[in-house]
Enzyme design. Sequence first.
Site, PDB file in Angstrom:
ATOM      1  N   SER A  86      -0.476  30.421  63.598  1.00 11.41           N
ATOM      2  CA  SER A  86       0.685  31.316  63.771  1.00 11.41           C
ATOM      3  C   SER A  86       0.539  32.562  62.891  1.00 11.41           C
ATOM      4  O   SER A  86       0.910  33.666  63.300  1.00 11.41           O
ATOM      5  CB  SER A  86       1.993  30.589  63.483  1.00 11.41           C
ATOM      6  OG  SER A  86       2.078  30.210  62.135  1.00 11.41           O
ATOM      7  N   HIS A 122      -0.699  30.952  50.529  1.00 12.64           N
ATOM      8  CA  HIS A 122      -0.394  29.560  50.201  1.00 12.64           C
ATOM      9  C   HIS A 122       1.119  29.366  50.297  1.00 12.64           C
ATOM     10  O   HIS A 122       1.884  30.213  49.816  1.00 12.64           O
ATOM     11  CB  HIS A 122      -0.894  29.233  48.789  1.00 12.64           C
ATOM     12  CG  HIS A 122      -0.722  27.786  48.462  1.00 12.64           C
ATOM     13  ND1 HIS A 122      -1.592  26.817  48.917  1.00 12.64           N
ATOM     14  CD2 HIS A 122       0.242  27.141  47.768  1.00 12.64           C
ATOM     15  CE1 HIS A 122      -1.171  25.635  48.505  1.00 12.64           C
ATOM     16  NE2 HIS A 122      -0.057  25.806  47.805  1.00 12.64           N
TER      17      HIS A 122
HETATM   18  C1  GRF Z   1       0.482  28.335  56.433  1.00 14.84           C
HETATM   19  O1  GRF Z   1       1.592  27.618  55.957  1.00 14.84           O
HETATM   20  C2  GRF Z   1      -0.242  28.991  55.310  1.00 14.84           C
HETATM   21  O2  GRF Z   1       0.576  29.324  54.245  1.00 14.84           O
HETATM   22  C3  GRF Z   1      -1.224  27.938  54.876  1.00 14.84           C
HETATM   23  O3  GRF Z   1      -1.584  27.262  56.053  1.00 14.84           O
HETATM   24  C4  GRF Z   1      -0.547  27.384  57.014  1.00 14.84           C
HETATM   25  C5  GRF Z   1      -1.170  27.906  58.262  1.00 14.84           C
HETATM   26  O4  GRF Z   1      -0.292  27.901  59.351  1.00 14.84           O
HETATM   27  N1  GRF Z   1      -2.337  28.492  54.165  1.00 14.84           N
HETATM   28  P1  GRF Z   1      -0.736  28.587  60.704  1.00 14.84           P
HETATM   29  O5  GRF Z   1      -2.031  27.901  61.164  1.00 14.84           O
HETATM   30  O6  GRF Z   1      -0.952  30.033  60.438  1.00 14.84           O
HETATM   31  O7  GRF Z   1       0.368  28.352  61.683  1.00 14.84           O
END
Ligand code: GRF
Length: 190
Positions: free
Chosen positions: A12, A102
């Site tokens: 996402s 993060h």
């Molecule tokens: C997010 O919560 C980001 O902070 C972490 O991994 C997750 C990735 O989510 N590093 P997406 O794959 O971008 O939906």
Amino acid sequence: MNIAIFASGSGSNAENIIRYFSSSQLYHFYVFCNNPKAFVIERAKRTDTPCYIFPRKDFFNAENTPLLLREKNIDFIVLAGFLQKIPDEILALYPRKIINIHPSLLPKFGGKGMYGHHVHEAVKAAGETRSGITIHYVNEVYDSGTIIFQAQCDITPNDTPDDIAQKVHILEMEHYPKVTEKLLKDLNTL
Ligand code: GRF
């Protein structure tokens, strides 16, 4: 500029960043994925973004990722839910040019094993009243590079880990593209 987004999962953040920059001619995006089943591959398709998929163990072979990074003249790397450690040789090629997001307020709730719902469950268990996001440079130790940006959200006692995840996700959607844009503009003016 050519930007590689490394992602392993839903993607996402990757899609949100790609769409944010979609009207700009200045930036070209590539998705690098180490999980052939990841939904980010579908997101790359629907945003017409070139996507390179390697099985996890092949991701950093000399013939694969480093070569492609060179071939595509990649200037900057954005990690967006990328669950593999970046090897030293790539860190050396991209000093202060690899960033990560993060889903907690580092240094709290970071490090190996702290990803996805594990983070939000730990935040809940610790009784925190705030959580948020941290965008940071990537170095050789998980979640410990220099912090570039943080944003916070409140947590109420009734919030479940899923509620916390949703609040944090809103912050990710709002800030990751903007912070990326600022860093790219700064690099352009060097
Ligand atoms: C997010 O919560 C980001 O902070 C972490 O991994 C997750 C990735 O989510 N590093 P997406 O794959 O971008 O939906």
